[in-house]
Scaffold this active site. Sequence first.
Site, PDB file in Angstrom:
ATOM      1  N   SER A  35       0.607  -1.020   0.403  1.00 22.19           N
ATOM      2  CA  SER A  35       0.091   0.074   0.056  1.00 22.19           C
ATOM      3  C   SER A  35       1.084   1.076  -0.072  1.00 22.19           C
ATOM      4  CB  SER A  35      -0.755  -0.329   1.497  1.00 22.19           C
ATOM      5  OG  SER A  35      -1.559   1.111   1.941  1.00 22.19           O
ATOM      6  N   TYR A  70      -0.883  -1.190  10.507  1.00 14.59           N
ATOM      7  CA  TYR A  70      -1.508  -1.470   9.135  1.00 14.59           C
ATOM      8  C   TYR A  70       0.248  -0.658   8.184  1.00 14.59           C
ATOM      9  CZ  TYR A  70      -3.380  -1.350   4.368  1.00 14.59           C
ATOM     10  OH  TYR A  70      -3.723  -1.465   2.374  1.00 14.59           O
TER      11      TYR A  70
HETATM   12  N1  NAP Z   1      -8.882  -0.666  -1.107  1.00 14.58           N
HETATM   13  C1  NAP Z   1      -7.433   0.672  -0.951  1.00 14.58           C
HETATM   14  O1  NAP Z   1      -7.906   1.777  -0.579  1.00 14.58           O
HETATM   15  C2  NAP Z   1      -6.228  -0.323  -0.358  1.00 14.58           C
HETATM   16  C3  NAP Z   1      -5.322   0.333  -0.636  1.00 14.58           C
HETATM   17  C4  NAP Z   1      -4.024   0.089  -0.549  1.00 14.58           C
HETATM   18  C5  NAP Z   1      -3.416  -1.053  -0.012  1.00 14.58           C
HETATM   19  N2  NAP Z   1      -4.903  -2.178  -0.239  1.00 14.58           N
HETATM   20  C6  NAP Z   1      -4.437  -3.712  -0.252  1.00 14.58           C
HETATM   21  O2  NAP Z   1      -5.373  -4.611  -1.054  1.00 14.58           O
HETATM   22  C7  NAP Z   1      -5.175  -5.188  -0.824  1.00 14.58           C
HETATM   23  C8  NAP Z   1      -7.077  -6.763  -1.610  1.00 14.58           C
HETATM   24  O3  NAP Z   1      -7.926  -5.159  -0.613  1.00 14.58           O
HETATM   25  P1  NAP Z   1      -8.909  -5.219  -1.364  1.00 14.58           P
HETATM   26  O4  NAP Z   1      -9.034  -3.265  -1.368  1.00 14.58           O
HETATM   27  O5  NAP Z   1      -8.537  -5.662  -2.579  1.00 14.58           O
HETATM   28  O6  NAP Z   1     -10.416  -5.461  -0.147  1.00 14.58           O
HETATM   29  P2  NAP Z   1     -11.219  -6.641   0.048  1.00 14.58           P
HETATM   30  O7  NAP Z   1     -12.168  -5.568  -1.561  1.00 14.58           O
HETATM   31  O8  NAP Z   1     -12.041  -6.239   1.367  1.00 14.58           O
HETATM   32  O9  NAP Z   1     -11.390  -7.711  -0.666  1.00 14.58           O
HETATM   33  C9  NAP Z   1     -10.429  -8.366   0.250  1.00 14.58           C
HETATM   34  C10 NAP Z   1     -10.092  -9.608  -0.149  1.00 14.58           C
HETATM   35  O10 NAP Z   1      -9.517 -10.453   0.868  1.00 14.58           O
HETATM   36  C11 NAP Z   1     -10.618 -11.790   0.892  1.00 14.58           C
HETATM   37  N3  NAP Z   1      -9.502 -11.855   2.776  1.00 14.58           N
HETATM   38  C12 NAP Z   1     -10.137 -10.772   3.983  1.00 14.58           C
HETATM   39  N4  NAP Z   1      -8.984 -11.275   5.053  1.00 14.58           N
HETATM   40  C13 NAP Z   1      -9.098 -13.099   4.967  1.00 14.58           C
HETATM   41  C14 NAP Z   1      -8.443 -13.778   5.277  1.00 14.58           C
HETATM   42  N5  NAP Z   1      -8.179 -13.765   6.653  1.00 14.58           N
HETATM   43  N6  NAP Z   1      -8.313 -14.762   4.865  1.00 14.58           N
HETATM   44  C15 NAP Z   1      -7.867 -15.166   3.483  1.00 14.58           C
HETATM   45  N7  NAP Z   1      -8.592 -14.064   2.934  1.00 14.58           N
HETATM   46  C16 NAP Z   1      -8.950 -12.992   3.172  1.00 14.58           C
HETATM   47  C17 NAP Z   1     -11.601 -11.088   1.209  1.00 14.58           C
HETATM   48  O11 NAP Z   1     -12.446 -12.282   0.996  1.00 14.58           O
HETATM   49  P3  NAP Z   1     -13.150 -13.581   2.253  1.00 14.58           P
HETATM   50  O12 NAP Z   1     -13.287 -12.265   3.113  1.00 14.58           O
HETATM   51  O13 NAP Z   1     -14.167 -13.958   1.930  1.00 14.58           O
HETATM   52  O14 NAP Z   1     -12.207 -14.061   2.854  1.00 14.58           O
HETATM   53  C18 NAP Z   1     -10.872 -10.512  -0.204  1.00 14.58           C
HETATM   54  O15 NAP Z   1     -11.801 -11.979  -1.115  1.00 14.58           O
HETATM   55  C19 NAP Z   1      -5.213  -5.900   0.898  1.00 14.58           C
HETATM   56  O16 NAP Z   1      -3.864  -6.273   0.984  1.00 14.58           O
HETATM   57  C20 NAP Z   1      -4.887  -4.309   1.216  1.00 14.58           C
HETATM   58  O17 NAP Z   1      -4.089  -4.167   2.261  1.00 14.58           O
HETATM   59  C21 NAP Z   1      -5.940  -1.623  -0.820  1.00 14.58           C
END
Ligand code: NAP
Length: 270
Positions: free
Chosen positions: A151, A161
């Site tokens: 991130s 985080y």
């Molecule tokens: N969105 C942002 O603004 C942003 C910015 C920077 C970085 N990121 C990073 O990008 C990555 C993806 O985030 P996203 O924004 O796409 O989030 P998201 O839409 O909430 O999706 C999260 C995914 O991870 C899975 N997950 C969560 N906890 C888990 C666990 N304990 N074991 C296995 N699977 C798990 C969820 O499925 P289940 O609930 O079914 O497990 C879901 O498929 C993360 O690493 C986040 O830190 C996001």
Amino acid sequence: MVRIGITTQYGRFMTTALITGATAGIGAAFARRLAKDGRNLVLVARDTGRLAASAAELSKTYGVEVETLAADLATDTGITAVEERLRDAGRPVDILINNAGFGNKGAFLTVPLEAELDMLKVHVEAVLRTTTAALPGMQERGRGGIINVASVAAFLPRGTYGATKAWVVSFTQGIARDVGGSGVRLLALCPGFTRTEFHQRAGMGTSNIPAWSWLSAERVVDEALRDLARGRSLSVPGKRYKAIVAVSRLLPSGKLGGVSSKAARTYRTD
Ligand SMILES: NC(=O)c1ccc[n+]([C@@H]2O[C@H](COP(=O)([O-])OP(=O)(O)OC[C@H]3O[C@@H](n4cnc5c(N)ncnc54)[C@H](OP(=O)(O)O)[C@@H]3O)[C@@H](O)[C@H]2O)c1
């Protein structure tokens, strides 16, 4: 059936991708894009219903093979299941996307320690163990790619985080250097605010985050794959976020803590 021999911008024979957190947000966008490119997939997440629905849709739309692996990466059992799949030499995984992750709302000490430990397990231990499981096979085959999703928060010290994501960047870039020339590439992907389920799941309001700062998951994935193909070890999608990261590297970290705390207070509870 394992599809072999297709040549793409990421290299020849890279045919199966394992994606953690593949059912929503950035992980789902990786799954769609890689399926569209003709790769077979292994989708990892906890929710079995969503896994099955995603697999059915992807295999129907793109004609690729899609496996599902239900695993909670905050547990030893879950991480072990993914390690075992990655070590299965009979079904090689050529691309590993360590994407699963989450946020905890609130300042340090207001977040239960258990939730912070879960974050370390998912963002750090799972990434370390799956990279360790995937790399030897990739090196032996002389090809492979690992994208570890960090991130922009990695560059703005604040709480668990940002600290876990800073570890992901440092770890990934270090290993990328170590394996240079082996045919295996590693990339730390550092998105800024991206429209996904992330903020809603964490109970973080987003109404006062400026419109300009949002990225789409598709754009994040496009830029990451382009940077991987170019042999880069760090990808920061979007010009504005590239500038933020460049400036953050020039400022003393004490000052950055202040900036990121202020940014964190902009999260609302709506
Ligand atoms: N969105 C942002 O603004 C942003 C910015 C920077 C970085 N990121 C990073 O990008 C990555 C993806 O985030 P996203 O924004 O796409 O989030 P998201 O839409 O909430 O999706 C999260 C995914 O991870 C899975 N997950 C969560 N906890 C888990 C666990 N304990 N074991 C296995 N699977 C798990 C969820 O499925 P289940 O609930 O079914 O497990 C879901 O498929 C993360 O690493 C986040 O830190 C996001």
